[in-house]
Motif scaffolding. Structure first.
Motif, mmCIF file in Angstrom:
data_model
loop_
_atom_site.group_PDB
_atom_site.id
_atom_site.type_symbol
_atom_site.label_atom_id
_atom_site.label_comp_id
_atom_site.label_asym_id
_atom_site.label_seq_id
_atom_site.Cartn_x
_atom_site.Cartn_y
_atom_site.Cartn_z
ATOM 1 N N GLN A 175 0.834 -1.187 0.000
ATOM 2 C CA GLN A 175 0.000 0.000 0.000
ATOM 3 C C GLN A 175 0.878 1.251 0.000
ATOM 4 N N PRO A 176 0.522 2.247 -0.832
ATOM 5 C CA PRO A 176 1.345 3.456 -0.856
ATOM 6 C C PRO A 176 1.177 4.264 0.427
ATOM 7 N N ALA A 177 2.254 4.917 0.829
ATOM 8 C CA ALA A 177 2.182 5.796 1.994
ATOM 9 C C ALA A 177 1.333 7.007 1.636
ATOM 10 N N PRO A 178 0.526 7.501 2.568
ATOM 11 C CA PRO A 178 -0.332 8.655 2.262
ATOM 12 C C PRO A 178 0.502 9.905 1.977
ATOM 13 N N HIS A 179 0.121 10.624 0.924
ATOM 14 C CA HIS A 179 0.781 11.857 0.542
ATOM 15 C C HIS A 179 -0.265 12.938 0.293
ATOM 16 N N GLN A 180 0.198 14.173 0.191
ATOM 17 C CA GLN A 180 -0.684 15.289 -0.061
ATOM 18 C C GLN A 180 0.036 16.315 -0.926
ATOM 19 N N LEU A 181 -0.766 17.223 -1.517
ATOM 20 C CA LEU A 181 -0.245 18.355 -2.267
ATOM 21 C C LEU A 181 -0.491 19.621 -1.456
ATOM 22 N N LEU A 182 0.553 20.418 -1.228
ATOM 23 C CA LEU A 182 0.434 21.681 -0.505
ATOM 24 C C LEU A 182 0.448 22.814 -1.511
ATOM 25 N N HIS A 183 -0.688 23.543 -1.622
ATOM 26 C CA HIS A 183 -0.766 24.687 -2.533
ATOM 27 C C HIS A 183 -0.013 25.859 -1.910
ATOM 28 N N PRO A 231 -5.947 7.819 -1.763
ATOM 29 C CA PRO A 231 -5.122 6.607 -1.915
ATOM 30 C C PRO A 231 -5.846 5.457 -2.593
ATOM 31 N N HIS A 232 -7.201 5.517 -2.691
ATOM 32 C CA HIS A 232 -7.947 4.407 -3.266
ATOM 33 C C HIS A 232 -8.070 4.493 -4.782
ATOM 34 N N LEU A 233 -7.579 5.574 -5.387
ATOM 35 C CA LEU A 233 -7.633 5.729 -6.834
ATOM 36 C C LEU A 233 -6.270 5.414 -7.438
ATOM 37 N N GLN A 234 -6.268 4.771 -8.587
ATOM 38 C CA GLN A 234 -5.015 4.510 -9.289
ATOM 39 C C GLN A 234 -4.611 5.686 -10.176
ATOM 40 N N VAL A 235 -5.587 6.458 -10.650
ATOM 41 C CA VAL A 235 -5.315 7.635 -11.474
ATOM 42 C C VAL A 235 -6.066 8.811 -10.872
ATOM 43 N N ILE A 236 -5.342 9.890 -10.553
ATOM 44 C CA ILE A 236 -5.933 11.098 -9.995
ATOM 45 C C ILE A 236 -5.805 12.192 -11.036
ATOM 46 N N ARG A 270 -8.373 22.430 -18.427
ATOM 47 C CA ARG A 270 -9.450 21.654 -17.800
ATOM 48 C C ARG A 270 -9.014 20.207 -17.587
ATOM 49 N N VAL A 271 -8.330 19.630 -18.554
ATOM 50 C CA VAL A 271 -7.700 18.316 -18.387
ATOM 51 C C VAL A 271 -6.198 18.569 -18.472
ATOM 52 N N HIS A 272 -5.530 18.679 -17.322
ATOM 53 C CA HIS A 272 -4.148 19.181 -17.306
ATOM 54 C C HIS A 272 -3.121 18.065 -17.070
ATOM 55 N N ALA A 273 -3.192 17.360 -15.941
ATOM 56 C CA ALA A 273 -2.182 16.358 -15.595
ATOM 57 C C ALA A 273 -2.833 15.238 -14.791
ATOM 58 N N ASN A 274 -2.137 14.096 -14.734
ATOM 59 C CA ASN A 274 -2.590 12.943 -13.956
ATOM 60 C C ASN A 274 -1.498 12.522 -12.983
ATOM 61 N N ILE A 275 -1.909 12.081 -11.792
ATOM 62 C CA ILE A 275 -1.015 11.423 -10.842
ATOM 63 C C ILE A 275 -1.427 9.953 -10.803
ATOM 64 N N ARG A 276 -0.479 9.065 -11.097
ATOM 65 C CA ARG A 276 -0.758 7.631 -11.120
ATOM 66 C C ARG A 276 -0.081 6.963 -9.929
ATOM 67 N N ILE A 277 -0.800 6.042 -9.267
ATOM 68 C CA ILE A 277 -0.274 5.278 -8.139
ATOM 69 C C ILE A 277 -0.043 3.852 -8.610
ATOM 70 N N GLU A 278 1.199 3.399 -8.564
ATOM 71 C CA GLU A 278 1.568 2.040 -8.945
ATOM 72 C C GLU A 278 2.384 1.444 -7.809
ATOM 73 N N GLY A 279 1.777 0.499 -7.080
ATOM 74 C CA GLY A 279 2.457 -0.087 -5.921
ATOM 75 C C GLY A 279 2.638 0.961 -4.834
ATOM 76 N N GLU A 280 3.889 1.253 -4.495
ATOM 77 C CA GLU A 280 4.191 2.254 -3.472
ATOM 78 C C GLU A 280 4.656 3.571 -4.089
ATOM 79 N N ASN A 281 4.613 3.689 -5.419
ATOM 80 C CA ASN A 281 5.159 4.862 -6.089
ATOM 81 C C ASN A 281 4.052 5.754 -6.632
ATOM 82 N N TYR A 282 4.361 7.064 -6.693
ATOM 83 C CA TYR A 282 3.490 8.079 -7.272
ATOM 84 C C TYR A 282 4.199 8.641 -8.509
#
Length: 251
Positions: free
Chosen positions: A140-148, A159-164, A190-202
């Motif tokens: 399971q990936p470690a929880p992360h966040q984005l700081l604006h 964390p439950h999504l594979q593509v954000i 409007r559709v700018h970028a994706n964050i993908r979760i694969e295993g423990e990596n972002y």
């Protein structure tokens, strides 16, 4: 053109991923009749209607040869006996006919009841119960966040999504992280970028934004992706106006 099965976006010939939502596109081939692009599992061409099914060849049914009855020639001294029909000519070709008394004795023995074999009680061994094989737990990936940075606002990465999806509300792909409420959001597509979760990596990837995605002030080429590490600086658009820091989420 190849139509995306997820967002219905028209993609150019030869594309393997959708330009709008980055969904994997179905593989295609050329129609043998008109040359139009069709999917590999198609049963007919949507352009000319050419059938792509091939009739399976049916093997001929072979029948066994008919049985041939062979009449045996009576031996010397057995005149008057009825002819014997040999059911197995190869085995009985040289058989010697029996006298009537011997034939009657053999017939009586054949009519005697055959004794039944002794009944043996079958011993049924119990089937050992096999415990289910445990399935190894997936990392399971470690929880992360984005700081604006501009508003000092933390945003949790689901964390439950594979593509954000990062962007703003639109009719194609709904954003999982909506940045439309932040200042200078007009530089974000409007559709700018994706964050993908694969295993423990972002990983982060640009999906064709107008103003680009920048990692630590370096532009991220479309189609490439970057392995995120804590402290990475993510800029959506030019001018470093909408900026996030990828960091560990507080426990």
């Amino acid at each position: 053109m190849i139509v995306c099965p997820n967002c219905k976006h028209d993609n150019p010939e030869g594309a393997t991923n959708c330009e709008a939502c980055y969904t994997a596109l179905p593989a295609t081939k050329a129609c043998p009749n008109c040359g139009a692009s069709i999917q590999l599992d198609a049963t007919f061409c949507g352009q000319c209607g050419y059938s792509l099914k091939s009739a399976a060849a049916q093997d001929p049914i072979l029948l066994p040869p008919p049985a041939i009855a062979i009449e045996a020639t009576p031996a010397a001294g057995s005149i008057g006996l009825p002819p014997t029909i040999l059911t197995n000519p190869e085995a009985d070709l040289f058989a010697i006919p029996l006298a009537p008394a011997e034939s009657a004795a053999i017939a009586e023995e054949s009519l005697a009841p055959i004794p039944e074999p002794p009944q043996v009680e079958a011993q049924v061994s119990p089937i050992p119960s096999s415990a289910p094989t445990p399935v190894p737990a997936q990392p399971q990936p470690a929880p992360h966040q984005l700081l604006h940075l501009q508003s000092n606002t933390p945003i949790e990465i689901p964390p439950h999504l594979q593509v954000i999806h990062l962007g703003k509300p639109n009719d194609l792909v709904a954003p999982d992280i909506d940045v439309s409420s932040f200042p200078c959001a007009e530089v974000v597509s409007r559709v700018h970028a994706n964050i993908r979760i694969e295993g423990e990596n972002y990983y982060i990837e640009d999906v064709g934004s107008a103003n680009g995605t920048y990692i630590n002030h370096n532009v991220l080429a479309k189609g490439n992706r970057h392995l995120l590490r804590s402290g990475d600086r993510i800029g959506l658009g030019k001018g470093d106006l909408v900026t996030f820091i990828f960091q560990d989420a507080p426990v």
